[in-house]
Design a protein around this motif. Sequence first.
Motif, mmCIF file in Angstrom:
data_model
loop_
_atom_site.group_PDB
_atom_site.id
_atom_site.type_symbol
_atom_site.label_atom_id
_atom_site.label_comp_id
_atom_site.label_asym_id
_atom_site.label_seq_id
_atom_site.Cartn_x
_atom_site.Cartn_y
_atom_site.Cartn_z
ATOM 1 N N GLU A 445 0.810 -1.217 0.000
ATOM 2 C CA GLU A 445 0.000 0.000 0.000
ATOM 3 C C GLU A 445 0.847 1.272 0.000
ATOM 4 O OE1 GLU A 445 -4.085 -1.460 2.275
ATOM 5 O OE2 GLU A 445 -2.455 -0.569 3.433
ATOM 6 N N HIS A 446 2.070 1.192 0.502
ATOM 7 C CA HIS A 446 2.873 2.408 0.659
ATOM 8 C C HIS A 446 4.064 2.474 -0.294
ATOM 9 C CE1 HIS A 446 0.621 2.319 4.461
ATOM 10 N NE2 HIS A 446 0.804 3.619 4.488
ATOM 11 N N ARG A 447 4.235 1.512 -1.159
ATOM 12 C CA ARG A 447 5.353 1.590 -2.092
ATOM 13 C C ARG A 447 5.032 2.579 -3.209
ATOM 14 N NH1 ARG A 447 5.111 -3.237 -6.452
ATOM 15 N NH2 ARG A 447 2.878 -3.324 -6.684
ATOM 16 N N ASP A 448 6.056 3.007 -3.882
ATOM 17 C CA ASP A 448 5.910 3.938 -5.005
ATOM 18 C C ASP A 448 5.619 3.134 -6.270
ATOM 19 O OD1 ASP A 448 6.032 5.932 -6.873
ATOM 20 O OD2 ASP A 448 8.217 6.122 -6.813
ATOM 21 N N PRO A 449 4.431 3.294 -6.881
ATOM 22 C CA PRO A 449 4.127 2.521 -8.084
ATOM 23 C C PRO A 449 4.782 3.081 -9.341
ATOM 24 C CG PRO A 449 2.289 3.951 -7.576
ATOM 25 C CD PRO A 449 3.298 4.144 -6.469
ATOM 26 N N GLY A 450 5.459 4.210 -9.217
ATOM 27 C CA GLY A 450 6.099 4.812 -10.391
ATOM 28 C C GLY A 450 5.214 5.778 -11.131
ATOM 29 N N PHE A 451 3.951 5.879 -10.727
ATOM 30 C CA PHE A 451 3.043 6.879 -11.290
ATOM 31 C C PHE A 451 2.233 7.482 -10.149
ATOM 32 C CE2 PHE A 451 0.706 2.897 -11.357
ATOM 33 C CZ PHE A 451 -0.540 3.246 -10.863
ATOM 34 N N ARG A 452 1.648 8.638 -10.374
ATOM 35 C CA ARG A 452 0.861 9.310 -9.346
ATOM 36 C C ARG A 452 -0.581 8.790 -9.402
ATOM 37 N NH1 ARG A 452 0.945 15.265 -10.562
ATOM 38 N NH2 ARG A 452 -0.699 15.166 -8.962
ATOM 39 N N MET A 537 0.097 10.601 -16.419
ATOM 40 C CA MET A 537 0.260 9.491 -15.489
ATOM 41 C C MET A 537 1.164 9.853 -14.310
ATOM 42 S SD MET A 537 -1.368 6.663 -16.264
ATOM 43 C CE MET A 537 -0.390 5.477 -15.360
ATOM 44 N N GLY A 538 1.975 10.885 -14.474
ATOM 45 C CA GLY A 538 2.927 11.212 -13.417
ATOM 46 C C GLY A 538 4.148 10.319 -13.453
ATOM 47 N N ILE A 539 4.508 9.817 -14.647
ATOM 48 C CA ILE A 539 5.703 9.001 -14.834
ATOM 49 C C ILE A 539 6.851 9.929 -15.224
ATOM 50 C CG2 ILE A 539 6.758 7.146 -16.175
ATOM 51 C CD1 ILE A 539 3.978 5.981 -16.586
ATOM 52 N N GLY A 597 10.663 6.642 -16.241
ATOM 53 C CA GLY A 597 10.776 5.845 -15.027
ATOM 54 C C GLY A 597 9.949 4.573 -15.095
ATOM 55 N N ASP A 598 10.332 3.608 -14.280
ATOM 56 C CA ASP A 598 9.575 2.356 -14.203
ATOM 57 C C ASP A 598 8.242 2.618 -13.512
ATOM 58 O OD1 ASP A 598 11.654 0.904 -15.353
ATOM 59 O OD2 ASP A 598 12.656 0.660 -13.407
ATOM 60 N N ALA A 599 7.208 1.995 -14.015
ATOM 61 C CA ALA A 599 5.865 2.157 -13.450
ATOM 62 C C ALA A 599 5.191 0.793 -13.354
ATOM 63 C CB ALA A 599 5.020 3.107 -14.302
ATOM 64 N N GLN A 600 4.533 0.546 -12.221
ATOM 65 C CA GLN A 600 3.867 -0.728 -12.016
ATOM 66 C C GLN A 600 2.455 -0.651 -12.591
ATOM 67 O OE1 GLN A 600 4.899 -3.696 -11.306
ATOM 68 N NE2 GLN A 600 2.793 -4.219 -11.757
#
Length: 803
Positions: A445-452, A537-539, A597-600
């Motif tokens: 829940e708190h990790r950075d997915p790589g996008f906003r 996406m905020g990538i 950047g990498d995005a999940q």
Amino acid sequence: MSNLKYALRTLRRNPGFALTAVLTLALGIGANTAIFSLVDRYLLQPLPYPEPDRLVTIWESTQEGGRGSVSMANFYDWRREAKSFESLAAWSAMQVDLQMGDYRERAPGELITPSYLSLLGVRPAQGRAFGPEEEQAHAAVLVSDSFWRSRMGAAPDAVGRTMTLGGALFTVVGVMPAGFAGLSGHAQLWAPIAAYNLMYPQFAQYDFPHSRDVRFMDGLGRLRAGVTVATAAAEMKALGERLERQYSENRHRGIALAAAHDDMTQEVRPALEALFAAVGLVLLVATANVANLVLVRLSRRQHEIAVRTALGASRWHLLKQLWSETALIGSIGAALGLAIFVLIARSWAKLLPLDLPRFGSSGMDWRLLLFAVALTAATGLVLGLFPLVQLGRRGMQPKLSSGARSSEARGHSRLRQVLAGGEVALAMVLTAGAGLMIRTLWTLEHRDPGFRSDHLATLRFDVPAQGYSNEARHLLPEQLAERMQGVPGVESAAASTADLLVWPGINRGFEVEGHEPYTNQFSVYFQDVTPGFFRTMGIALVRGRDFTPADNSNWPLVMIVSQAFARRYFPGQDPIGKRLRVGGAQAAWRVVVGVVGDAQMEDVHRSKEDVCFFYSPMRDAEVVGTLSLVVRTAGNPADLLGTLRTELQRFDSNLTIFHIATAQQRIATGLAGTQSFTLLMSIFGTVAVGLALLGTYGVVAYSVSQRIREVGIRMALGAQPGDVVRMITSEAARFVVAGLAAGFALALAATPLLRSLLFNVKPRDPLVLCVTALAVAVAGVMAAYLPARRAARMQVLAALRHE
């Protein structure tokens, strides 16, 4: 019967004991039966098809053991050359625009080869199945029983009616039997794979049903009688090696297979097995707790038993009476436990939204009833041992003196301490498992997915098969993005061929200049996007530039790659200016102009660094069919979902819109299974700790009740209340610490079984284990402190007069 009546009378005189014991056993039996219903249905029972042990699933594999979908060209080679199978089939879940008169919907279904149904041994209830004619492009469709009833009014003349699927008119040739929803579990329609180009004419030029490069099907096989899975796997491995040498599209791709039942349940097996083990431990704790209650009750009835023995009652007669009580408690607990199971079973979808296989249900049947009866019998047998030990120790001679009673009380005290320590040990194991899952959930829940994910909405739609020229199709995504940006409250918008956290894009072959001629990796995905996609996406743009409207099909063709892609294929190099191409040797080279950047965007349970993406301008897309819009809003994106849908429909009322959600809703959906599993593990751990505390409290309270006179003497000789508290709690601490030590060792051995359910958390995480041990220890000491404090407050004279 007289013994049962006597047991009922004695239990009625002790409602607290009876109610506590019954509820404790009911909880354990009900939870075990509920979880066993899932384990039995999904892990123990075979697939509901004829000779299910001969069914296998087949897929394309990599040298590293990766798994991917099947290309139809490869499947046709398998079907022609493999000798181990009685039949081979391919299938894929699909979503298709359906229209019958004025009625429109996006219906779930399956694309299948004609052999799919016969291989499963399923025949239509009405009409016919697909035959040899459906090996060619033939517009035939099968409908489910629920579709026939809800959409066609259970019309007796349904066979022969027509409906529009995508871009063509299809004829209903059969209605499937009730309850059948395909291997996907939710299909309402079945269409032959050969009709794909009719259904999706916008893709017809690529002829996906005969492509070797595009993979979107799943393989299924029925072994010939006498052929083992190992024999078939060896044959398919050799066939895969031949096809790899023969076709460049198959480079580094082989063939693997597994027994269908094992393969279909492999993802849910660890969770179900862990839950079953957890509720089993809860039942053990519950049984130990009731056993402690039984020992207390036996201790308080020592004088009664001695008197009855002195008056001529035989040991066998006394045992039958005592066993009648435990049998009655167990039976009532089992009945209440089955009621608890029924309540739980009706709420599985909410309690445990795991991606369970769809080939069974979890209602009550004779197997579950037999399991509950066996569980009750085993519990009753364990509880029945204590009266047997009690009377065996006493023999046949009456012991009416207080000294005899005290001697036996000390023996019972030691046994009760052992039981309480065992409860603490099992509670430690369960809370350690729950702690690991809680930390996993927190990490996810708190990790950075790589996008906003904040202020981000997404919706998916199908571009109609008719009504747009090829040029108009390629301009449409940018037009829609610009239109969405004009909606009040929208900051930016962009379009993509992928679907955030649902479908990450196309997994297809590509070639990196200077590397091997052709490769296709399962963890590399290709997306077409419009300018502004990464900003919306905020990538982060790490290097180079973003796409612009000037990037079109004119030379040079450009591409943007993710950091993970750059690390894997351009290690230690600057990717800018490097070239790669998609679609084989005939495709044009594309120049890398940027790195993002990498995005999940694939699955919330995978690390974003493990998945590679490469992106192309939408205007260069080979085909524009199903698209997604991503929209960044100034306020709450959920408030704009209806407005965005309305705006799309105003642009073109023929657009079929679906998968409307905010990014955070998508993430929550992806985490729902983990959240529910964590919640259940936490509940089981809490119940186990609660029962262990109750056991500890009971042991100490009973010990205090037996030592009241001793406490009075100590206080008369000058002992202070604090001294009494320390004396009693220190004695309790010994068995609590012993239980914690045993529980810690058990947790070290058991927690690795949760490895596949954890994310970035070690199974033997020292922080979780230490915090868990500390929490259980503090709770155990508090449970011992309460009766110790009560003893310390006792009046000295009252204690000295106590007998």
